[in-house]
Scaffold this motif. Structure first.
Motif, PDB file in Angstrom:
ATOM      1  N   LYS A   7     -28.119  -6.344  38.279  1.00  0.00           N
ATOM      2  CA  LYS A   7     -29.163  -5.641  37.549  1.00  0.00           C
ATOM      3  C   LYS A   7     -28.662  -4.217  37.291  1.00  0.00           C
ATOM      4  CE  LYS A   7     -33.931  -4.206  37.788  1.00  0.00           C
ATOM      5  NZ  LYS A   7     -35.015  -3.827  38.664  1.00  0.00           N
ATOM      6  N   PRO A   8     -28.542  -3.818  36.015  1.00  0.00           N
ATOM      7  CA  PRO A   8     -28.036  -2.481  35.727  1.00  0.00           C
ATOM      8  C   PRO A   8     -28.969  -1.383  36.246  1.00  0.00           C
ATOM      9  CG  PRO A   8     -28.470  -3.693  33.688  1.00  0.00           C
ATOM     10  CD  PRO A   8     -28.859  -4.570  34.823  1.00  0.00           C
ATOM     11  N   ILE A   9     -28.354  -0.306  36.694  1.00  0.00           N
ATOM     12  CA  ILE A   9     -29.098   0.868  37.145  1.00  0.00           C
ATOM     13  C   ILE A   9     -29.288   1.754  35.924  1.00  0.00           C
ATOM     14  CG2 ILE A   9     -29.036   2.880  38.645  1.00  0.00           C
ATOM     15  CD1 ILE A   9     -27.165   1.221  40.492  1.00  0.00           C
ATOM     16  N   LYS A  10     -30.534   2.111  35.644  1.00  0.00           N
ATOM     17  CA  LYS A  10     -30.827   2.859  34.426  1.00  0.00           C
ATOM     18  C   LYS A  10     -30.991   4.360  34.649  1.00  0.00           C
ATOM     19  CE  LYS A  10     -33.005  -0.992  32.001  1.00  0.00           C
ATOM     20  NZ  LYS A  10     -31.862  -1.528  31.379  1.00  0.00           N
ATOM     21  N   THR A  11     -31.505   4.764  35.798  1.00  0.00           N
ATOM     22  CA  THR A  11     -31.778   6.185  36.004  1.00  0.00           C
ATOM     23  C   THR A  11     -31.090   6.690  37.273  1.00  0.00           C
ATOM     24  OG1 THR A  11     -33.747   5.846  37.355  1.00  0.00           O
ATOM     25  CG2 THR A  11     -34.074   5.910  34.953  1.00  0.00           C
ATOM     26  N   GLU A  12     -30.957   8.007  37.353  1.00  0.00           N
ATOM     27  CA  GLU A  12     -30.381   8.623  38.540  1.00  0.00           C
ATOM     28  C   GLU A  12     -31.260   8.355  39.758  1.00  0.00           C
ATOM     29  OE1 GLU A  12     -29.517  12.752  37.829  1.00  0.00           O
ATOM     30  OE2 GLU A  12     -28.139  12.278  36.196  1.00  0.00           O
ATOM     31  N   ALA A  13     -32.574   8.343  39.579  1.00  0.00           N
ATOM     32  CA  ALA A  13     -33.491   8.065  40.682  1.00  0.00           C
ATOM     33  C   ALA A  13     -33.256   6.650  41.221  1.00  0.00           C
ATOM     34  CB  ALA A  13     -34.937   8.246  40.237  1.00  0.00           C
ATOM     35  N   ASP A  14     -33.067   5.689  40.318  1.00  0.00           N
ATOM     36  CA  ASP A  14     -32.771   4.321  40.741  1.00  0.00           C
ATOM     37  C   ASP A  14     -31.464   4.272  41.515  1.00  0.00           C
ATOM     38  OD1 ASP A  14     -35.066   3.449  39.467  1.00  0.00           O
ATOM     39  OD2 ASP A  14     -34.004   2.687  37.694  1.00  0.00           O
ATOM     40  N   LEU A  15     -30.493   5.021  41.054  1.00  0.00           N
ATOM     41  CA  LEU A  15     -29.199   5.061  41.729  1.00  0.00           C
ATOM     42  C   LEU A  15     -29.342   5.613  43.147  1.00  0.00           C
ATOM     43  CD1 LEU A  15     -26.025   4.782  41.394  1.00  0.00           C
ATOM     44  CD2 LEU A  15     -26.083   7.227  40.938  1.00  0.00           C
ATOM     45  N   LEU A  16     -30.048   6.723  43.271  1.00  0.00           N
ATOM     46  CA  LEU A  16     -30.213   7.362  44.570  1.00  0.00           C
ATOM     47  C   LEU A  16     -31.075   6.525  45.522  1.00  0.00           C
ATOM     48  CD1 LEU A  16     -30.601  11.057  43.409  1.00  0.00           C
ATOM     49  CD2 LEU A  16     -28.619  10.026  44.545  1.00  0.00           C
ATOM     50  N   ALA A  17     -31.889   5.633  44.970  1.00  0.00           N
ATOM     51  CA  ALA A  17     -32.746   4.781  45.794  1.00  0.00           C
ATOM     52  C   ALA A  17     -31.985   3.581  46.371  1.00  0.00           C
ATOM     53  CB  ALA A  17     -33.939   4.293  44.973  1.00  0.00           C
ATOM     54  N   GLN A  18     -30.745   3.386  45.938  1.00  0.00           N
ATOM     55  CA  GLN A  18     -29.942   2.261  46.424  1.00  0.00           C
ATOM     56  C   GLN A  18     -29.637   2.416  47.913  1.00  0.00           C
ATOM     57  OE1 GLN A  18     -27.740  -0.133  44.139  1.00  0.00           O
ATOM     58  NE2 GLN A  18     -29.762   0.059  43.224  1.00  0.00           N
TER      59      GLN A  18
END
Length: 142
Positions: A7-18
């Motif tokens: 599932k592609p990461i779309k936002t920086e917030a999504d990235l940091l939530a990993q």
């Protein structure tokens, strides 16, 4: 090599939530690849604008105005030179992604960290290694 669906990461917030154990997963690498490609495209577009701007030079009879225009051109060329060097760093970062080396400190092998890579996607050193390098440079020169 078999393509893995993610599932592609779309936002920086999504990235940091990993989760931490997902560091430099295919989805994260894809996020940074897209970010670096967009940065490279922007830098190349700026270079094209500079070329066009410098071609549009008009003859100005007043020496003060001519000096101002020449100073503006010199400043613009220095900026583009920095951007040209940044393009090389972006290309190296993209090569590191393909080689599976992106996101890890080239001195220690430790993770650089998502926050640092978001701030500087071309980073090759962790914050600690960068601080040590800068300290050595201040103490001993380049």
């Amino acid at each position: 090599m078999k393509e893995v669906a993610f599932k592609p990461i779309k936002t920086e917030a999504d990235l940091l939530a990993q989760p931490e154990d997902e560091y430099m997963s295919p989805a994260q690498l894809d996020f940074f690849r897209r970010k670096l490609q967009a940065l490279e495209a922007e830098l190349r577009a700026n270079a094209g604008e500079t070329t066009e701007h410098l071609r549009e030079t008009t003859l100005v009879p007043d020496p003060a105005d001519r000096a101002t225009i020449e100073e503006e051109h010199a400043l613009e060329l220095r900026t583009r030179d920095r951007e040209r060097k940044l393009i090389k760093k972006v290309q190296q970062a993209l090569a590191n992604i393909e080689a599976g080396e992106y996101g890890y400190c080239e001195e220690t092998g430790e993770p650089i960290g998502l926050a640092r890579l978001l701030a500087r996607p071309t980073a090759t050193l962790s914050i600690e290694a960068q601080q040590r390098r800068e300290l050595r440079q201040r103490q001993y020169g380049d």
